[in-house]
Design an enzyme around this catalytic site. Structure first.
Site, PDB file in Angstrom:
ATOM      1  CG  ASP A  15      39.066  79.919 -12.027  1.00 54.84           C
ATOM      2  OD1 ASP A  15      39.283  78.942 -12.565  1.00 54.84           O
ATOM      3  OD2 ASP A  15      39.064  81.113 -12.443  1.00 54.84           O
ATOM      4  CE  LYS A  18      34.156  75.025  -9.173  1.00 57.13           C
ATOM      5  NZ  LYS A  18      34.764  76.221  -9.570  1.00 57.13           N
ATOM      6  N   GLY A  42      38.291  74.453 -15.474  1.00 54.02           N
ATOM      7  CA  GLY A  42      39.699  73.517 -15.406  1.00 54.02           C
ATOM      8  C   GLY A  42      39.843  73.208 -13.871  1.00 54.02           C
ATOM      9  CG  HIS A  43      37.192  71.600 -12.049  1.00 51.69           C
ATOM     10  ND1 HIS A  43      36.262  70.935 -11.977  1.00 51.69           N
ATOM     11  CD2 HIS A  43      37.007  72.925 -12.173  1.00 51.69           C
ATOM     12  CE1 HIS A  43      35.155  71.846 -12.068  1.00 51.69           C
ATOM     13  NE2 HIS A  43      35.655  72.968 -12.111  1.00 51.69           N
ATOM     14  CD  GLN A 226      31.794  77.239 -15.928  1.00 56.68           C
ATOM     15  OE1 GLN A 226      30.651  76.515 -15.821  1.00 56.68           O
ATOM     16  NE2 GLN A 226      33.043  76.709 -16.650  1.00 56.68           N
TER      17      GLN A 226
END
Ligand code: IMP
Length: 437
Positions: A15, A18, A42-43, A226
């Site tokens: 988080d 990225k 979750g980007h 991650q």
């Protein structure tokens, strides 16, 4: 001049922002590939009025002339993949001929998800806090040589035999240990054969694809998911994910050799967050931690869980530098710290009466460490509209310089908000211009 190939990795517990950075850097690369993880990631990418969360598809997908790949190290839930592709089609993003999936990717099956959730329940207080997306059990099957690869979905009999074999043990577990319903292979096969039919047009040998493109002058960005301390080998085990998140994992997970890569760019927030369980020495429970959480909107983009927030830990980032071979750093969310009267940076830990700079390897010893801080004065005002480093409040400039000094990593970019233009480029990642700092 040869175009640079880079790896982008998170230096903390994921988080780090990225998504925004990969989207930003994508304009300077030809191919963007993910190499590990799955839809536990979750980007988030914000482009004008659009705010999109990519769980699987590389965050560079909005740059329409670029190629995006899912390397063999990624685990794929076809349900999520096709949802994401449909969402992109709805906003008229072209996918055909520019998005490909490794035929060696492992598939997340419904029994992996059920196993993930049931196992967490079995662990009780010792739960990992997984995203419940079946990531761990899918990687377990891969290593146990029981996994379903994307290419297997194209061969009905082989696929069927593989599910039957995989379910022999799992159904026993579901029924006798976990108190769950069992799976019937006949009820799974049709849906997944249909996914295979839809997936077929995207399947390629991505490592050969990358090799051929690099040989003919294209360049590549490998996008980690991650973060460093969620790496299954080097992270805060057992509170980790099930893949190698480090830059080193990119070589096996995308199928290329280390000599191809020129730079490893590490992303860190200006503070630290963690979602899920596990130790976190600089965590701030309540007070300033809640202020940071609210201001930074620190809620998981996959599960919506509140993220645990704390001060920047220079020890972790120094370690991440060695673990990944980081050559440059990008600091995100500096704007979130505006308004705090004082900001702390963790520079070491007290452990059994001595000062140390690295977390001990043993879980129980890690729980004993106490962070040692140095304090810096904060700054006031909204800095998200500032477009040059020298226009930042002096104390925020000093903070960035101190992070650079303590970690020993040159800062390339400072991000001041979600938008693409809320970004200060200090050192271009692709062509080394002189340092501004
Ligand atoms: P899993 O990857 O779902 O097995 O979860 C293992 C651990 O990694 C849990 O603590 C999750 O919260 C954490 N995790 C997995 N993916 C992410 C991510 O993208 N960002 C932050 N934490 C993550």
């Amino acid at each position: 001049m040869k175009k640079k190939n880079i790896i982008v990795v998170g230096l903390q517990w994921g988080d780090e922002g990225k998504g925004k950075i990969v989207d930003l850097l994508a304009k300077d690369v030809d191919i963007i590939a993910r190499y590990q993880g799955g839809n536990n990631a979750g980007h988030t990418v914000v482009a004008g009025d659009l705010s999109l969360v990519f769980r699987l598809i590389p965050s560079g997908i909005l740059n329409e002339e670029k190629i995006c790949l899912l390397g063999n190290g990624v685990v794929i839930d076809p349900v999520v993949l096709f949802e994401e592709l449909d969402n992109l089609k709805k906003i008229n993003i072209k996918i055909k001929d520019r998005f490909f999936v490794s035929n060696k990717c492992h598939i997340i099956m419904p029994y992996h998800k059920r196993l993930d959730i049931a196992r967490e329940r079995l662990r009780g207080a010792g739960m990992i806090g997984t995203t419940g997306r079946g990531i761990g059990p899918t990687y377990e099957d891969k290593v146990a040589r029981l996994g379903i690869r994307a290419i297997d979905l194209l061969d009905r009999q082989l696929f069927y035999d593989k599910i039957v074999l995989s379910l022999k043990e799992k159904n026993y577990l579901f029924k006798n240990v976990l108190g769950e319903n069992v799976f019937d292979p006949d009820e799974l096969i049709e849906d997944y054969i249909n996914y295979g039919k839809k997936l077929k047009e995207y399947l390629v040998d991505t490592s050969r694809f990358i090799a051929e493109r690099l040989d003919s002058g294209s360049n590549l960005m490998l996008e980690g998911a991650q973060g460093t301390f969620l790496d299954v080998d080097h992270g805060t085990y057992p509170y980790v994910t099930s893949s190698n998140t480090l830059a080193g994992g990119a070589f096996a997970g995308a199928g290329l050799g280390p000599t191809r890569i020129d730079e490893v760019i590490g992303i860190t927030k200006a503070y630290t967050t963690r979602v899920g369980e596990g130790y976190f020495p600089t965590e701030l429970k309540g007070g300033t931690g809640s202020i940071i959480r609210d201001k930074g909107e620190e809620f998981g983009s996959v599960t919506g869980r509140p993220r645990r927030c704390g001060w920047f830990d220079a020890n972790l980032i120094r370690e991440a530098k060695y673990l990944n071979g980081v050559t440059g750093m990008i600091i995100t969310k500096l704007d979130v710290l505006s308004g705090l009267p004082e900001i702390s940076i963790c520079t070491g830990y007290m452990f059994r009466g001595s000062k140390i700079h690295q977390l001990p390897a043993s879980f129980s010893e890690c729980c004993e460490v106490k962070p040692l801080y140095e304090e810096m004065p904060g700054w006031e005002g909204d800095i998200s509209g500032i477009r040059s480093f020298k226009d930042l409040p002096v104390n925020s400039q000093k903070y960035i310089l101190r992070l650079e000094e303590l970690t020993g990593i040159p800062v390339n970019i400072v991000s001041l908000g979600k938008e693409r233009n809320q970004t200060l480029i200090l050192n271009d990642v692709f062509c080394k211009s002189p340092a501004v700092l």
